[in-house]
Design a protein around this motif. Structure first.
Motif, PDB file in Angstrom:
ATOM      1  N   VAL A 164       0.843  -1.204   0.000  1.00 60.47           N
ATOM      2  CA  VAL A 164       0.000   0.000   0.000  1.00 60.47           C
ATOM      3  C   VAL A 164       0.874   1.248   0.000  1.00 60.47           C
ATOM      4  O   VAL A 164       0.644   2.202  -0.747  1.00 60.47           O
ATOM      5  CB  VAL A 164      -0.944  -0.010   1.226  1.00 60.47           C
ATOM      6  N   THR A 215       3.103   1.848  -3.321  1.00 62.77           N
ATOM      7  CA  THR A 215       2.307   2.189  -4.501  1.00 62.77           C
ATOM      8  C   THR A 215       1.566   3.503  -4.343  1.00 62.77           C
ATOM      9  O   THR A 215       0.840   3.929  -5.255  1.00 62.77           O
ATOM     10  CB  THR A 215       1.287   1.072  -4.809  1.00 62.77           C
ATOM     11  N   SER A 233      -0.877   4.067  -2.339  1.00 65.53           N
ATOM     12  CA  SER A 233      -2.313   3.770  -2.273  1.00 65.53           C
ATOM     13  C   SER A 233      -2.898   3.961  -0.884  1.00 65.53           C
ATOM     14  O   SER A 233      -4.043   3.585  -0.639  1.00 65.53           O
ATOM     15  CB  SER A 233      -2.566   2.323  -2.733  1.00 65.53           C
ATOM     16  N   GLY A 253      -6.120   5.464  -0.869  1.00 68.64           N
ATOM     17  CA  GLY A 253      -7.075   4.916  -1.840  1.00 68.64           C
ATOM     18  C   GLY A 253      -8.464   4.869  -1.246  1.00 68.64           C
ATOM     19  O   GLY A 253      -9.471   5.009  -1.946  1.00 68.64           O
ATOM     20  N   TRP A 276      -7.171   1.727  -9.093  1.00 69.79           N
ATOM     21  CA  TRP A 276      -6.210   0.716  -8.631  1.00 69.79           C
ATOM     22  C   TRP A 276      -5.687   1.054  -7.237  1.00 69.79           C
ATOM     23  O   TRP A 276      -5.399   0.157  -6.449  1.00 69.79           O
ATOM     24  CB  TRP A 276      -5.080   0.549  -9.642  1.00 69.79           C
ATOM     25  N   HIS A 277      -5.617   2.341  -6.893  1.00 73.62           N
ATOM     26  CA  HIS A 277      -5.264   2.721  -5.526  1.00 73.62           C
ATOM     27  C   HIS A 277      -6.367   2.289  -4.556  1.00 73.62           C
ATOM     28  O   HIS A 277      -6.082   1.788  -3.458  1.00 73.62           O
ATOM     29  CB  HIS A 277      -5.059   4.230  -5.425  1.00 73.62           C
ATOM     30  N   GLN A 278      -7.601   2.477  -4.973  1.00 78.63           N
ATOM     31  CA  GLN A 278      -8.715   2.043  -4.135  1.00 78.63           C
ATOM     32  C   GLN A 278      -8.676   0.538  -3.911  1.00 78.63           C
ATOM     33  O   GLN A 278      -8.893   0.050  -2.794  1.00 78.63           O
ATOM     34  CB  GLN A 278     -10.047   2.434  -4.787  1.00 78.63           C
ATOM     35  N   ILE A 311      -6.118  -1.552  -4.036  1.00 77.53           N
ATOM     36  CA  ILE A 311      -5.004  -1.984  -3.192  1.00 77.53           C
ATOM     37  C   ILE A 311      -5.287  -1.700  -1.722  1.00 77.53           C
ATOM     38  O   ILE A 311      -5.116  -2.565  -0.852  1.00 77.53           O
ATOM     39  CB  ILE A 311      -3.693  -1.307  -3.640  1.00 77.53           C
ATOM     40  N   GLU A 312      -5.735  -0.479  -1.422  1.00 70.61           N
ATOM     41  CA  GLU A 312      -6.000  -0.123  -0.028  1.00 70.61           C
ATOM     42  C   GLU A 312      -7.192  -0.906   0.520  1.00 70.61           C
ATOM     43  O   GLU A 312      -7.157  -1.397   1.655  1.00 70.61           O
ATOM     44  CB  GLU A 312      -6.246   1.381   0.086  1.00 70.61           C
ATOM     45  N   SER A 370       2.252   8.878   2.229  1.00 73.96           N
ATOM     46  CA  SER A 370       1.651   9.457   1.048  1.00 73.96           C
ATOM     47  C   SER A 370       2.660  10.389   0.376  1.00 73.96           C
ATOM     48  O   SER A 370       3.550  10.942   1.021  1.00 73.96           O
ATOM     49  CB  SER A 370       0.391  10.243   1.419  1.00 73.96           C
TER      50      SER A 370
END
Length: 325
Positions: free
Chosen positions: A42, A45, A47, A50, A73-75, A77-78, A206
């Motif tokens: 997380v 990346t 994320s 996300g 894709w961030h959503q 993964i998180e 972040s």
């Protein structure tokens, strides 16, 4: 209190065998390590936000939603990492239930209860991490608590194999136990220094938050490397000493495993430092940290052996069965 309430219900089910207890506790340990690794994914990346709210993913939604400025894709993964939390909780609860149903000793019940309680603490820390925008000073403790839970899960898994009605002794002389205590303290410092190196680098949290800037990355890396050398030196000294005193073979083997895992982890760390800290190697390094913690925990756990499995010389001076119960 909770154990007394659960006991009458659990007695309606067959008692799990030792093999089943070991399988369940192994899964519990594995999931504790796995969520640390996915947490690293997380982070590298980017994320972590996300799902920008907690405990829901978005305001008014427990799951990812489309049509937002947050990449899908961030959503994914998180949210996947959050879903894994439920697996970790279920595995931890399963460990508690099998230990309680089998009527295992107090020591094991304490380790078992620590897993779900610790996972709840982790979930709260995760929420704080999200709500503060993934500041490095929240991300670092989040990882370190995971390592503590991995350590406790390994103590539970190894301890399950020991009969409850057999006296347990410390199977090494007191000076070697002290050496292992020092090595464990150095490992804790090594892991902490590793989180600070990450906090000062490009994967601190972040991409929109401040990094740790009070100390330079080269200086932190030097401290991390020095602690690694110290830990390896202590392990080598422990290995030679264990052979000299005729320690149980399983303890010697486990120590060799730690040395191998630590050296492999060192190689990964060196390569990632000189290749610009690529995301894949950072994730592998997090997995390596979990592996080092688990292997070191196994050494600690195996210093205690059933009385009849330990040498008479060591056993006569290191009895601790009363404290264990």
């Amino acid at each position: 209190m909770i154990s007394r309430v659960l006991s009458p219900v659990l007695r309606r089910f067959p008692a799990p065998s030792v093999a089943t207890q070991r399988r369940v506790t192994w899964i519990a340990a594995l999931t504790q390590a796995l969520i640390a690794v996915t947490g690293g994914v997380v982070r590298v990346t980017g994320s972590g936000l996300g799902c920008p709210t907690w405990p829901s993913c978005f305001a008014g939604s427990l799951v990812p939603v489309g049509g937002t400025e947050v990449p899908a894709w961030h959503q994914a993964i998180e949210f996947g990492n959050r879903l894994l939390t439920y697996v970790v909780v279920l595995a931890a609860i399963a460990a508690v239930l099998v230990v309680l149903r089998a009527g295992r000793r107090t020591e094991l019940r304490r380790y078992a209860w620590a897993l779900p309680l610790g996972t709840v603490v982790q979930a709260v820390l995760g929420g704080i991490t999200v709500l503060t925008g993934l500041q490095w000073w929240t991300v670092a403790p989040h990882f370190l608590v995971s390592m503590v839970l991995v350590w406790l899960a390994v103590q539970l898994h190894v301890g399950i194999a020991r009969p409850d009605d057999v006296d347990v002794v410390v199977a090494v002389p007191s000076p070697l136990r002290g050496l292992l205590v020092v090595a464990t303290g150095v490992l804790a410092l090594l892991l902490t220094a590793g989180t600070l190196v990450t906090a000062a680098g490009p994967h601190s949290g972040s991409t929109d938050v401040d990094r740790l800037t009070a100390v330079s990355i080269p200086a932190l890396t030097q401290v991390h490397g020095d602690l690694l050398v110290a830990y390896v030196a202590l392990l080598v000294g422990l290995l030679f000493s264990l052979r000299v005193v005729g320690a149980p073979a399983v303890l010697v083997r486990r120590t060799w495993v730690v040395v191998g895992v630590v050296l492999a982890q060192a190689v990964v760390g060196i390569v990632q430092y000189y290749t610009g800290v690529p995301e894949a190697l950072v994730s592998l390094h997090v997995a390596g940290a979990a592996a080092v913690t688990a292997a070191s925990a196994a050494v600690w756990a195996h210093t205690r052996q059933p009385l009849d499995a330990s040498s008479s010389t060591t056993a006569s001076t290191n009895r601790d069965s009363a404290a264990a119960r």
